[in-house]
Write a protein that holds these residues in place. Structure first.
Motif, PDB file in Angstrom:
ATOM      1  N   THR A  24     -41.741  28.763 -28.889  1.00 11.59           N
ATOM      2  CA  THR A  24     -40.708  29.452 -29.662  1.00 11.59           C
ATOM      3  C   THR A  24     -40.026  28.444 -30.581  1.00 11.59           C
ATOM      4  OG1 THR A  24     -40.332  30.964 -27.822  1.00 11.59           O
ATOM      5  CG2 THR A  24     -38.592  30.813 -29.474  1.00 11.59           C
ATOM      6  N   PRO A  25     -39.874  28.777 -31.863  1.00  6.49           N
ATOM      7  CA  PRO A  25     -39.185  27.856 -32.774  1.00  6.49           C
ATOM      8  C   PRO A  25     -37.755  27.586 -32.315  1.00  6.49           C
ATOM      9  CG  PRO A  25     -40.342  29.536 -34.011  1.00  6.49           C
ATOM     10  CD  PRO A  25     -40.394  29.952 -32.569  1.00  6.49           C
ATOM     11  N   LYS A  26     -37.372  26.312 -32.356  1.00  3.69           N
ATOM     12  CA  LYS A  26     -36.014  25.911 -31.958  1.00  3.69           C
ATOM     13  C   LYS A  26     -35.347  25.229 -33.141  1.00  3.69           C
ATOM     14  CE  LYS A  26     -37.181  25.464 -27.176  1.00  3.69           C
ATOM     15  NZ  LYS A  26     -37.668  24.646 -26.130  1.00  3.69           N
ATOM     16  N   LEU A  27     -34.127  25.644 -33.443  1.00  7.15           N
ATOM     17  CA  LEU A  27     -33.370  25.030 -34.521  1.00  7.15           C
ATOM     18  C   LEU A  27     -33.042  23.600 -34.137  1.00  7.15           C
ATOM     19  CD1 LEU A  27     -31.823  25.253 -37.230  1.00  7.15           C
ATOM     20  CD2 LEU A  27     -29.845  25.993 -35.878  1.00  7.15           C
ATOM     21  N   MET A  28     -33.413  22.641 -34.994  1.00 10.54           N
ATOM     22  CA  MET A  28     -33.098  21.241 -34.736  1.00 10.54           C
ATOM     23  C   MET A  28     -31.782  20.866 -35.399  1.00 10.54           C
ATOM     24  SD  MET A  28     -36.722  19.243 -35.177  1.00 10.54           S
ATOM     25  CE  MET A  28     -36.781  19.576 -36.937  1.00 10.54           C
ATOM     26  N   PHE A  29     -31.639  21.211 -36.691  1.00  9.94           N
ATOM     27  CA  PHE A  29     -30.428  20.883 -37.437  1.00  9.94           C
ATOM     28  C   PHE A  29     -30.417  21.679 -38.725  1.00  9.94           C
ATOM     29  CE2 PHE A  29     -33.654  17.649 -38.188  1.00  9.94           C
ATOM     30  CZ  PHE A  29     -33.817  17.713 -39.561  1.00  9.94           C
ATOM     31  N   LYS A  30     -29.279  21.672 -39.377  1.00 11.91           N
ATOM     32  CA  LYS A  30     -29.116  22.358 -40.660  1.00 11.91           C
ATOM     33  C   LYS A  30     -28.482  21.383 -41.648  1.00 11.91           C
ATOM     34  CE  LYS A  30     -27.385  26.752 -42.490  1.00 11.91           C
ATOM     35  NZ  LYS A  30     -28.435  26.981 -43.388  1.00 11.91           N
ATOM     36  N   LEU A  31     -29.062  21.319 -42.842  1.00 11.20           N
ATOM     37  CA  LEU A  31     -28.552  20.467 -43.906  1.00 11.20           C
ATOM     38  C   LEU A  31     -27.963  21.343 -45.006  1.00 11.20           C
ATOM     39  CD1 LEU A  31     -31.521  17.961 -44.308  1.00 11.20           C
ATOM     40  CD2 LEU A  31     -29.362  17.576 -43.127  1.00 11.20           C
ATOM     41  N   PRO A  32     -27.033  20.804 -45.781  1.00 11.82           N
ATOM     42  CA  PRO A  32     -26.526  21.574 -46.934  1.00 11.82           C
ATOM     43  C   PRO A  32     -27.702  21.949 -47.839  1.00 11.82           C
ATOM     44  CG  PRO A  32     -25.214  19.611 -46.573  1.00 11.82           C
ATOM     45  CD  PRO A  32     -26.393  19.506 -45.657  1.00 11.82           C
ATOM     46  N   ASP A  33     -27.834  23.218 -48.130  1.00 10.57           N
ATOM     47  CA  ASP A  33     -28.996  23.740 -48.852  1.00 10.57           C
ATOM     48  C   ASP A  33     -29.203  23.121 -50.220  1.00 10.57           C
ATOM     49  OD1 ASP A  33     -31.201  25.439 -49.333  1.00 10.57           O
ATOM     50  OD2 ASP A  33     -29.915  26.824 -50.417  1.00 10.57           O
ATOM     51  N   ASP A  34     -28.142  22.824 -50.928  1.00 13.47           N
ATOM     52  CA  ASP A  34     -28.298  22.355 -52.292  1.00 13.47           C
ATOM     53  C   ASP A  34     -28.240  20.843 -52.444  1.00 13.47           C
ATOM     54  OD1 ASP A  34     -25.658  22.194 -51.589  1.00 13.47           O
ATOM     55  OD2 ASP A  34     -24.889  22.954 -53.486  1.00 13.47           O
ATOM     56  N   GLU A  35     -28.126  20.114 -51.359  1.00 19.23           N
ATOM     57  CA  GLU A  35     -28.007  18.657 -51.460  1.00 19.23           C
ATOM     58  C   GLU A  35     -29.294  17.896 -51.201  1.00 19.23           C
ATOM     59  OE1 GLU A  35     -24.731  16.794 -49.510  1.00 19.23           O
ATOM     60  OE2 GLU A  35     -23.460  18.548 -49.796  1.00 19.23           O
ATOM     61  N   TYR A  36     -30.267  18.517 -50.534  1.00 20.33           N
ATOM     62  CA  TYR A  36     -31.482  17.807 -50.147  1.00 20.33           C
ATOM     63  C   TYR A  36     -32.725  18.561 -50.579  1.00 20.33           C
ATOM     64  CZ  TYR A  36     -28.391  15.036 -47.284  1.00 20.33           C
ATOM     65  OH  TYR A  36     -27.386  14.205 -46.865  1.00 20.33           O
ATOM     66  N   SER A  37     -33.780  17.810 -50.858  1.00 16.28           N
ATOM     67  CA  SER A  37     -35.072  18.394 -51.175  1.00 16.28           C
ATOM     68  C   SER A  37     -35.616  19.097 -49.932  1.00 16.28           C
ATOM     69  CB  SER A  37     -36.032  17.276 -51.589  1.00 16.28           C
ATOM     70  OG  SER A  37     -37.354  17.729 -51.585  1.00 16.28           O
ATOM     71  N   LYS A  38     -36.423  20.123 -50.132  1.00 13.88           N
ATOM     72  CA  LYS A  38     -37.047  20.819 -48.992  1.00 13.88           C
ATOM     73  C   LYS A  38     -38.171  19.986 -48.389  1.00 13.88           C
ATOM     74  CE  LYS A  38     -34.461  24.320 -49.863  1.00 13.88           C
ATOM     75  NZ  LYS A  38     -33.204  23.702 -50.206  1.00 13.88           N
ATOM     76  N   PHE A  39     -38.716  19.046 -49.186  1.00 11.97           N
ATOM     77  CA  PHE A  39     -39.780  18.181 -48.698  1.00 11.97           C
ATOM     78  C   PHE A  39     -39.194  17.126 -47.768  1.00 11.97           C
ATOM     79  CE2 PHE A  39     -41.167  19.608 -52.894  1.00 11.97           C
ATOM     80  CZ  PHE A  39     -42.364  20.217 -52.547  1.00 11.97           C
ATOM     81  N   PHE A  40     -39.914  16.812 -46.698  1.00 13.70           N
ATOM     82  CA  PHE A  40     -39.445  15.811 -45.757  1.00 13.70           C
ATOM     83  C   PHE A  40     -40.643  15.149 -45.104  1.00 13.70           C
ATOM     84  CE2 PHE A  40     -40.013  19.656 -43.337  1.00 13.70           C
ATOM     85  CZ  PHE A  40     -40.461  19.259 -42.101  1.00 13.70           C
ATOM     86  N   ASP A  41     -40.363  14.061 -44.390  1.00 10.95           N
ATOM     87  CA  ASP A  41     -41.413  13.394 -43.629  1.00 10.95           C
ATOM     88  C   ASP A  41     -40.849  13.020 -42.273  1.00 10.95           C
ATOM     89  OD1 ASP A  41     -43.888  12.425 -43.041  1.00 10.95           O
ATOM     90  OD2 ASP A  41     -43.834  10.768 -44.466  1.00 10.95           O
ATOM     91  N   VAL A  42     -41.739  12.806 -41.333  1.00  9.71           N
ATOM     92  CA  VAL A  42     -41.362  12.505 -39.952  1.00  9.71           C
ATOM     93  C   VAL A  42     -41.662  11.043 -39.672  1.00  9.71           C
ATOM     94  CG1 VAL A  42     -41.711  13.159 -37.537  1.00  9.71           C
ATOM     95  CG2 VAL A  42     -41.986  14.872 -39.342  1.00  9.71           C
ATOM     96  N   ALA A  43     -40.708  10.344 -39.059  1.00  6.30           N
ATOM     97  CA  ALA A  43     -40.901   8.937 -38.699  1.00  6.30           C
ATOM     98  C   ALA A  43     -41.981   8.818 -37.625  1.00  6.30           C
ATOM     99  CB  ALA A  43     -39.589   8.341 -38.197  1.00  6.30           C
ATOM    100  N   PRO A  44     -42.615   7.664 -37.521  1.00 10.85           N
ATOM    101  CA  PRO A  44     -43.668   7.468 -36.521  1.00 10.85           C
ATOM    102  C   PRO A  44     -43.228   7.742 -35.077  1.00 10.85           C
ATOM    103  CG  PRO A  44     -43.737   5.697 -38.116  1.00 10.85           C
ATOM    104  CD  PRO A  44     -42.490   6.499 -38.404  1.00 10.85           C
ATOM    105  N   ASP A  45     -41.915   7.597 -34.786  1.00  9.23           N
ATOM    106  CA  ASP A  45     -41.450   7.885 -33.424  1.00  9.23           C
ATOM    107  C   ASP A  45     -41.207   9.376 -33.193  1.00  9.23           C
ATOM    108  OD1 ASP A  45     -39.075   8.406 -34.778  1.00  9.23           O
ATOM    109  OD2 ASP A  45     -37.944   6.796 -33.802  1.00  9.23           O
ATOM    110  N   GLY A  46     -41.295  10.193 -34.248  1.00  6.77           N
ATOM    111  CA  GLY A  46     -41.090  11.630 -34.122  1.00  6.77           C
ATOM    112  C   GLY A  46     -39.644  12.038 -33.904  1.00  6.77           C
ATOM    113  N   GLN A  47     -38.719  11.102 -33.968  1.00  2.89           N
ATOM    114  CA  GLN A  47     -37.314  11.375 -33.673  1.00  2.89           C
ATOM    115  C   GLN A  47     -36.425  11.354 -34.911  1.00  2.89           C
ATOM    116  OE1 GLN A  47     -36.375  12.232 -30.457  1.00  2.89           O
ATOM    117  NE2 GLN A  47     -38.605  12.264 -30.323  1.00  2.89           N
ATOM    118  N   ARG A  48     -36.958  10.866 -36.023  1.00  2.00           N
ATOM    119  CA  ARG A  48     -36.159  10.765 -37.245  1.00  2.00           C
ATOM    120  C   ARG A  48     -36.916  11.418 -38.393  1.00  2.00           C
ATOM    121  NH1 ARG A  48     -35.972   4.886 -37.923  1.00  2.00           N
ATOM    122  NH2 ARG A  48     -37.808   4.987 -36.618  1.00  2.00           N
TER     123      ARG A  48
END
Length: 138
Positions: free
Chosen positions: A77-101
Motif C-alpha cells: 500500500t502506498p505510504k505518504l513519506m513527506f510533502k513539499l511545497p508544490d511550487d518550490e521544487y521540481s517534480k523530478f528527484f533522485d534517491v541517495a544510495p542509502d535509500g534514506q535521502r
C-alpha cells in the motif's frame, strides 16, 4: 525507471485518462501492475529494489513496497513519506544510495527572467582554457 536488478520497469502512463504509476516485467513487458491508487508519476526505485517512490504532482511523495513471490508482482500500500511545497521544487528527484535521502531541484527564484530551464555546458574545461587564454592575451 528500470529496477536495480534489471527485471522490472516502473513508468507513468495516462492510458486511463489519469497519470498513474505502473510496474511491468523488463524487458518482456508482461505482468502490468498498477502501483498508484490515483494520480502518480516520476517513479524511482530504492537502491535495493524493494521500494518504489513516486509523486502525486502536488508535492506529496509516496513509498510502495514491491515484492515478487512465485513470479507474481505484489505491491504494498502506498505510504505518504513527506510533502513539499508544490511550487518550490521540481517534480523530478533522485534517491541517495542509502535509500534514506532524496535530491530535489529547487525552482529558481528568477523574477522577470525567462530562464526556467537547465543550462548544460559541454566541454567545460576547453571553454575555460579558451577564456583564460583570452584574458592572458590582454
Amino acid at each position: 525507471s528500470v529496477s536495480p536488478d534489471g527485471t522490472l520497469i516502473a513508468y507513468g502512463s495516462n492510458e486511463t485518462g489519469i497519470d498513474e504509476v505502473y510496474v511491468r516485467r523488463f524487458p518482456s513487458g508482461t505482468g502490468r501492475v498498477k502501483i498508484s491508487p490515483g494520480l502518480g508519476g516520476f517513479p524511482e526505485w530504492s537502491p535495493d529494489g524493494t521500494e518504489l517512490f513516486y509523486t502525486n504532482y502536488s508535492g506529496a511523495y509516496y513509498s510502495v513496497a514491491i515484492a515478487v513471490k512465485d513470479d507474481v508482482l505484489i505491491p504494498g500500500t502506498p505510504k505518504l513519506m513527506f510533502k513539499l511545497p508544490d511550487d518550490e521544487y521540481s517534480k523530478f528527484f533522485d534517491v541517495a544510495p542509502d535509500g534514506q535521502r532524496f535530491l530535489f531541484a529547487r525552482s529558481p527564484d528568477i523574477v522577470g527572467d525567462e530562464r526556467n530551464h537547465p543550462i548544460v555546458v559541454v566541454n567545460w574545461f576547453k571553454e575555460l582554457r579558451e577564456k583564460m587564454a583570452a584574458v592572458k592575451d590582454r
